[in-house]
Design an enzyme around this catalytic site. Structure first.
Site, PDB file in Angstrom:
ATOM      1  CB  SER A 119      16.652  18.976 -12.994  1.00  0.00           C
ATOM      2  OG  SER A 119      15.419  18.099 -12.541  1.00  0.00           O
ATOM      3  CG  ASP A 138      16.971  10.862 -14.237  1.00  0.00           C
ATOM      4  OD1 ASP A 138      15.896  11.154 -14.004  1.00  0.00           O
ATOM      5  OD2 ASP A 138      17.018  12.323 -14.789  1.00  0.00           O
ATOM      6  CG  HIS A 195      16.417  13.953 -11.109  1.00  0.00           C
ATOM      7  ND1 HIS A 195      17.068  14.376 -12.447  1.00  0.00           N
ATOM      8  CD2 HIS A 195      16.449  14.714 -10.199  1.00  0.00           C
ATOM      9  CE1 HIS A 195      16.313  15.200 -12.618  1.00  0.00           C
ATOM     10  NE2 HIS A 195      15.686  15.943 -11.370  1.00  0.00           N
TER      11      HIS A 195
END
Ligand SMILES: *[C@@H]1O[C@H](CO)[C@@H](O)[C@H](O)[C@H]1NC(C)=O
Ligand SMILES: *[C@@H]1O[C@H](CO)[C@@H](O)[C@H](O)[C@H]1NC(C)=O
Ligand SMILES: *[C@@H]1O[C@H](CO)[C@@H](O)[C@H](O)[C@H]1NC(C)=O
Length: 340
Positions: A191, A278, A317
């Site tokens: 991320s 995601d 995610h």
């Protein structure tokens, strides 16, 4: 007579409700974005989410409390005098219950042998967060793992983060690992950590420090696009002043995280992992980054791989670590294709 009065009362209630709604609308959609535009610290908090400290009262020196054994907790001090909290997670192969694994054992274990992964976490939380520990456990099957907290996260120095700041910390950790081991080094970002990793490698490249590979889990191409797509900003996106109050100020304040620019200067093979479901970093931003990387790449820089995970796997995610394929995907990439 009575009916007339009642109708007036109803009208008044409707008028007052509308006024109230208007005030609420103005507060949320006009005042809110304006406050955001002028508040550097609000922008910083939204990006780094470093005030979100989960689990509460973490004890970094007691990894078994969080279900992970064979971990050394220690601290590094950067060139700027910043303290960083670090975990060295031994590869399974070097876990030995028969002897006391003291500091010396850990140092020697890192020095040579198993490949090392440096883990750059995403925003919020710290190196203890459950989904991160879940990943370390998968990675340690084949790698030594170094996980740490950037400034302002975990028990690292409580200094305001900035892009340059956290990239400085990441650079420092890479150089430190390089100085204590002769093993292959891979950098893994998740991320926001993908942007930090990519920026770090672009800068290290200028100093001729190049790792064996870069792994980007759930990456975005740049902060401008990511902010536009983030679920928090969805309800503001229709506003004509969205760009003026939300997007542009973050660019002006150097919260740019332009992985699509930095990735062109990454001179090692790259593996991108992204789940199609995601919700935090949309899949297509990872694809965009991939396409930019491929389009601007020289053959000598190494290959770029993209591995997607279907929606029905529900990895979202954070849970690509649950893929039973992950170990093999990494093996194939690290041991075959990474040799040029
Ligand atoms: C630990 O000791 C047991 C019993 O002596 C032995 O079977 C085992 O192989 C040892 N494990 C390691 C990792 O040395
Ligand atoms: C980042 O590192 C450079 C070089 O070491 C230093 O000059 C700069 O002040 C650092 N910036 C931050 C925000 O830590
Ligand atoms: C953004 O970066 C530029 C160039 O490095 C610098 O001059 C400027 O002061 C920075 N702005 C902020 C708000 O940090």
């Amino acid at each position: 007579m009575f009916g007339f009065r009642k109708r007036r009362a109803v009208k008044r209630i409707i008028a007052n409700t509308l006024k109230l709604l208007l005030v609420i609308y103005i507060l949320i959609f006009v005042v809110g974005p304006l406050v955001y535009k002028y508040s550097y610290s609000l922008q910083r908090s939204v990006i780094f989410l470093n005030f979100v400290n989960i689990p509460p009262n973490p004890d970094y020196s007691d990894p078994p409390k969080y279900g992970i054994y064979g971990v050394r907790n220690f601290y590094l001090t950067t060139d700027d005098g910043i303290k960083l909290g670090v975990w060295q997670i031994l590869p399974n192969r070097l876990l030995n219950k028969n002897i006391t694994m003291d500091e010396n054992y850990y140092r020697k274990a890192l020095k040579n042998g198993q490949d090392v992964i440096i883990y750059n976490h995403g925003n919020s939380g710290n190196r203890i967060v459950a989904h991160r520990i879940e990943l370390y456990k998968v990675l340690r099957k084949n790698f030594h793992v170094i996980a740490y907290d950037y400034r302002s996260y975990g028990d690292s120095s409580n200094i305001e983060p900035s892009e340059v700041g956290v990239v400085n910390d990441s650079k420092f950790v890479c150089k430190w690992v390089r100085s204590v081991t002769s093993s292959n080094i891979f950098v893994w970002g998740h991320s926001l950590g993908t942007a930090i990793s990519t920026h770090t490698l672009a800068l290290l490249n200028a100093e001729n420090i190049v790792p064996t590979g870069l792994i980007l889990e759930s990456p975005f191409n740049n902060m401008r696009d990511e902010i536009s797509e983030h679920p928090f900003s969805k309800m503001f996106r229709h506003l004509p002043w969205f760009s003026y109050t939300i997007i542009e100020p973050m660019q002006e304040n150097n919260f740019t995280f332009q992985s699509d620019k930095h990735i062109t200067k990454v001179d090692c093979p790259i593996l991108i992992l992204h789940a199609k479901d995601d919700m935090i970093v949309p899949y297509y931003l990872g694809e965009k980054l991939y396409k930019t990387a491929v389009a601007n790449r020289l053959e000598t820089q190494g290959k770029v791989h993209f591995h997607s995970f279907d929606e029905n796997l529900n990895y979202g995610h954070k849970l690509i670590c649950r893929s039973p394929e992950l170990e093999d995907i990494l093996k194939q990439v690290t041991f075959d294709n990474f040799i040029m």
